[in-house]
Design a protein around this motif. Structure first.
Motif, PDB file in Angstrom:
ATOM      1  N   HIS A  46     -28.919   7.509  37.514  1.00 41.01           N
ATOM      2  CA  HIS A  46     -29.601   6.423  38.838  1.00 41.01           C
ATOM      3  C   HIS A  46     -30.299   6.845  39.608  1.00 41.01           C
ATOM      4  O   HIS A  46     -30.313   8.582  39.220  1.00 41.01           O
ATOM      5  CB  HIS A  46     -27.454   6.254  39.677  1.00 41.01           C
ATOM      6  CG  HIS A  46     -26.951   7.625  39.856  1.00 41.01           C
ATOM      7  ND1 HIS A  46     -26.182   8.524  39.172  1.00 41.01           N
ATOM      8  CD2 HIS A  46     -26.459   8.260  40.849  1.00 41.01           C
ATOM      9  CE1 HIS A  46     -25.663   9.231  39.473  1.00 41.01           C
ATOM     10  NE2 HIS A  46     -25.944   9.367  40.953  1.00 41.01           N
ATOM     11  N   THR A  47     -30.518   7.009  41.015  1.00 42.53           N
ATOM     12  CA  THR A  47     -31.601   7.636  41.106  1.00 42.53           C
ATOM     13  C   THR A  47     -31.100   8.845  42.372  1.00 42.53           C
ATOM     14  O   THR A  47     -31.840   8.941  43.960  1.00 42.53           O
ATOM     15  CB  THR A  47     -32.928   6.694  41.994  1.00 42.53           C
ATOM     16  OG1 THR A  47     -31.421   5.557  42.811  1.00 42.53           O
ATOM     17  CG2 THR A  47     -33.575   6.015  40.525  1.00 42.53           C
ATOM     18  N   SER A  86     -33.865   2.389  36.760  1.00 40.34           N
ATOM     19  CA  SER A  86     -33.185   1.227  37.729  1.00 40.34           C
ATOM     20  C   SER A  86     -35.153   0.470  38.381  1.00 40.34           C
ATOM     21  O   SER A  86     -36.004   1.581  37.941  1.00 40.34           O
ATOM     22  CB  SER A  86     -32.314   1.253  38.260  1.00 40.34           C
ATOM     23  OG  SER A  86     -32.669   2.112  39.501  1.00 40.34           O
ATOM     24  N   GLU A  87     -35.017  -0.202  38.620  1.00 42.26           N
ATOM     25  CA  GLU A  87     -35.796  -0.497  39.853  1.00 42.26           C
ATOM     26  C   GLU A  87     -35.937   0.118  40.783  1.00 42.26           C
ATOM     27  O   GLU A  87     -37.710   0.653  41.303  1.00 42.26           O
ATOM     28  CB  GLU A  87     -35.285  -1.710  40.338  1.00 42.26           C
ATOM     29  CG  GLU A  87     -35.627  -3.098  39.514  1.00 42.26           C
ATOM     30  CD  GLU A  87     -36.595  -3.748  38.550  1.00 42.26           C
ATOM     31  OE1 GLU A  87     -38.176  -3.518  39.755  1.00 42.26           O
ATOM     32  OE2 GLU A  87     -37.469  -4.069  37.917  1.00 42.26           O
ATOM     33  N   SER A  88     -34.890   1.056  41.559  1.00 38.11           N
ATOM     34  CA  SER A  88     -35.339   1.915  42.153  1.00 38.11           C
ATOM     35  C   SER A  88     -36.381   3.185  41.705  1.00 38.11           C
ATOM     36  O   SER A  88     -37.176   3.664  42.404  1.00 38.11           O
ATOM     37  CB  SER A  88     -34.151   2.342  42.902  1.00 38.11           C
ATOM     38  OG  SER A  88     -33.119   1.686  43.312  1.00 38.11           O
ATOM     39  N   ARG A 148     -39.879   2.331  41.585  1.00 40.64           N
ATOM     40  CA  ARG A 148     -40.043   2.586  42.886  1.00 40.64           C
ATOM     41  C   ARG A 148     -40.519   4.374  43.343  1.00 40.64           C
ATOM     42  O   ARG A 148     -41.369   4.666  43.644  1.00 40.64           O
ATOM     43  CB  ARG A 148     -39.137   1.998  43.765  1.00 40.64           C
ATOM     44  CG  ARG A 148     -39.772   2.623  45.299  1.00 40.64           C
ATOM     45  CD  ARG A 148     -40.970   1.298  46.126  1.00 40.64           C
ATOM     46  NE  ARG A 148     -41.010   1.413  47.485  1.00 40.64           N
ATOM     47  CZ  ARG A 148     -41.711   0.642  47.580  1.00 40.64           C
ATOM     48  NH1 ARG A 148     -42.159  -0.293  47.394  1.00 40.64           N
ATOM     49  NH2 ARG A 148     -41.140   0.847  49.139  1.00 40.64           N
ATOM     50  N   GLU A 194     -30.878   0.001  47.448  1.00 45.04           N
ATOM     51  CA  GLU A 194     -32.041   0.700  46.335  1.00 45.04           C
ATOM     52  C   GLU A 194     -32.935   1.827  47.570  1.00 45.04           C
ATOM     53  O   GLU A 194     -33.249   1.384  48.612  1.00 45.04           O
ATOM     54  CB  GLU A 194     -32.794  -0.628  46.296  1.00 45.04           C
ATOM     55  CG  GLU A 194     -32.124  -1.643  45.528  1.00 45.04           C
ATOM     56  CD  GLU A 194     -31.484  -0.938  44.124  1.00 45.04           C
ATOM     57  OE1 GLU A 194     -32.551  -0.201  43.680  1.00 45.04           O
ATOM     58  OE2 GLU A 194     -30.810  -1.386  43.647  1.00 45.04           O
ATOM     59  N   THR A 247     -35.600   2.676  49.252  1.00 46.59           N
ATOM     60  CA  THR A 247     -36.850   1.767  49.657  1.00 46.59           C
ATOM     61  C   THR A 247     -38.319   2.769  50.252  1.00 46.59           C
ATOM     62  O   THR A 247     -38.810   1.968  50.233  1.00 46.59           O
ATOM     63  CB  THR A 247     -36.446   0.533  50.142  1.00 46.59           C
ATOM     64  OG1 THR A 247     -35.951   1.490  51.228  1.00 46.59           O
ATOM     65  CG2 THR A 247     -35.447  -0.141  49.382  1.00 46.59           C
ATOM     66  N   ARG A 288     -32.458   6.557  47.352  1.00 44.32           N
ATOM     67  CA  ARG A 288     -30.451   6.024  47.313  1.00 44.32           C
ATOM     68  C   ARG A 288     -30.624   5.827  45.655  1.00 44.32           C
ATOM     69  O   ARG A 288     -30.900   6.096  44.675  1.00 44.32           O
ATOM     70  CB  ARG A 288     -31.144   4.273  48.046  1.00 44.32           C
ATOM     71  CG  ARG A 288     -31.557   4.254  49.776  1.00 44.32           C
ATOM     72  CD  ARG A 288     -30.459   4.388  49.817  1.00 44.32           C
ATOM     73  NE  ARG A 288     -30.741   5.202  51.571  1.00 44.32           N
ATOM     74  CZ  ARG A 288     -29.801   5.061  52.779  1.00 44.32           C
ATOM     75  NH1 ARG A 288     -28.168   5.308  51.975  1.00 44.32           N
ATOM     76  NH2 ARG A 288     -30.289   5.351  53.205  1.00 44.32           N
ATOM     77  N   GLY A 302     -29.573   3.166  43.810  1.00 45.28           N
ATOM     78  CA  GLY A 302     -29.945   2.454  42.720  1.00 45.28           C
ATOM     79  C   GLY A 302     -28.947   1.175  41.777  1.00 45.28           C
ATOM     80  O   GLY A 302     -27.433   2.113  42.116  1.00 45.28           O
ATOM     81  N   GLN A 303     -29.265   0.235  41.127  1.00 40.92           N
ATOM     82  CA  GLN A 303     -28.664   0.530  39.590  1.00 40.92           C
ATOM     83  C   GLN A 303     -27.988   1.810  39.113  1.00 40.92           C
ATOM     84  O   GLN A 303     -28.381   2.508  38.896  1.00 40.92           O
ATOM     85  CB  GLN A 303     -29.354  -0.675  38.730  1.00 40.92           C
ATOM     86  CG  GLN A 303     -28.847  -0.625  37.614  1.00 40.92           C
ATOM     87  CD  GLN A 303     -27.073  -1.395  37.241  1.00 40.92           C
ATOM     88  OE1 GLN A 303     -26.911  -3.054  38.294  1.00 40.92           O
ATOM     89  NE2 GLN A 303     -26.536  -0.570  36.814  1.00 40.92           N
TER      90      GLN A 303
END
Length: 333
Positions: free
Chosen positions: A115-116, A138-140, A143, A191, A193, A206, A208-209
């Motif tokens: 995780h992030t 994750s998508e985070s 990013r 997430e 951002t 954050r 995130g997943q």
């Protein structure tokens, strides 16, 4: 599930004895580290496992390295409180994981991020850059990598998909972060951002997943859980398949029946606790545990659920034996 008021009361009650509890945790860590040599025969020769602090690990096999939640650039508490930038410290990365010379062993084949939060993800982009490998998560994480100009080296993983990274096979299991804020909420949830590197304060990382990470190598399976919670129905590893459980223990007291839920599903031979050191302190300082982690309670907690799992801790890289201290599992010292 205990209420937030219950957790607050527990926190208040713990304050007078917190120093004593921390000393007991640090003594327990030393005692558990002493068990490591007894277990070398349990693991295959040639597999090297290093604890990098917090939930970070470096696995090495056949001249290739795999990083999990690497965190060398220890962010000071002041950066969190004052919302200062938290970015990779290249000097520390040079010290603890210098780029391999051409043709030498130790080339990284991947960076895995569960995780992030900053203490899991801050160094992932820098390591991916210096080793020329991809970062998986994750998508985070994607990013975060894009903020560093490394979007092409980021992989937003699919649940249960198998990624072949050199001698390692890796799969990601949907998971949860423990609710550390009085048992009611995940810190810095949501997430990532942030839209500029200058905005990357510790608070901007954050969660995130969240992923649990399964790693197969040299005929054994390791399972990495960076935070002490899970999604019960998501865990597809069959009991007995996991040899080594790299178990995040911070926040477990805010998770209902954590050991009772996860240990029968994994049924590991070895439980290696992680994420109990003070993650604001530099790696070259003697290990201190985070407040109220109660490491000394682990043998009783785990023994109440599993009679077969052996509990062992690894020494943390850096503090006493120099920047390249290693603990090899599966080989004689």
């Amino acid at each position: 599930m205990p209420s937030p008021l219950h957790h607050l009361a527990e926190l208040v009650r713990s304050i007078p004895s917190r120093g004593e509890s921390d000393r007991a945790s640090e003594q327990a860590a030393a005692e558990l580290e002493g068990r490591a040599p007894q277990l070398e025969a349990e693991l295959p020769a040639g597999l090297e496992v290093e604890w990098l602090g917090v939930s970070g690990y470096r696995l090495s096999y056949e001249g290739r390295a795999l990083y999990i939640d690497p965190y060398f650039s220890r962010v000071p508490l002041s950066s969190l409180l004052l919302r200062r930038r938290a970015l990779p410290d290249e000097a520390l990365l040079d010290r603890y994981c210098p780029p391999p010379r051409p043709g030498s062993e130790g080339r990284a084949v991947g960076v895995l991020v569960g995780h992030t939060h900053f203490d899991h993800a801050v160094d992932a982009p820098a390591l991916a850059r210096r080793f020329g490998c991809r970062a998986y998560g994750s998508e985070s994480l994607l990013r975060l990598m894009a903020l560093h100009g490394l979007a092409e080296q980021a992989v937003a993983v699919e649940p249960y998909a198998v990624y072949e990274l050199g001698p390692f096979e890796v799969a990601f299991t949907p998971s949860r972060h423990s609710r550390l804020l009085l048992g009611a909420a995940v810190p810095f949830d949501g997430e990532l951002t942030c839209d500029h590197l200058d905005g990357l304060s510790p608070n901007a990382y954050r969660c995130g997943q969240v992923w649990g990470i399964e790693i197969r190598v040299a005929g054994i399976t390791l399972y990495h859980q960076g935070s002490a919670d899970l999604i019960d129905d998501a865990l597809r590893v069959r009991p007995g398949e996991v040899d080594v459980f790299l178990a995040g223990v911070a926040g477990r007291n805010f998770t209902e029946r954590y050991w009772e839920r996860i240990l029968p599903k994994l049924d590991p031979r070895l439980v290696v606790p992680t994420h109990y050191d003070d993650f604001f302190a530099p790696l070259d300082e003697p290990l201190e545990t985070i407040g109220n982690v109660r490491l000394a309670d682990l043998p009783e907690e785990i023994g109440a659920v599993s009679r077969s799992a052996q509990l062992v801790a690894l020494p943390r890289v850096g503090a006493d034996d120099g920047p390249r201290m290693r603990k090899t599992l599966g080989e004689a010292d």
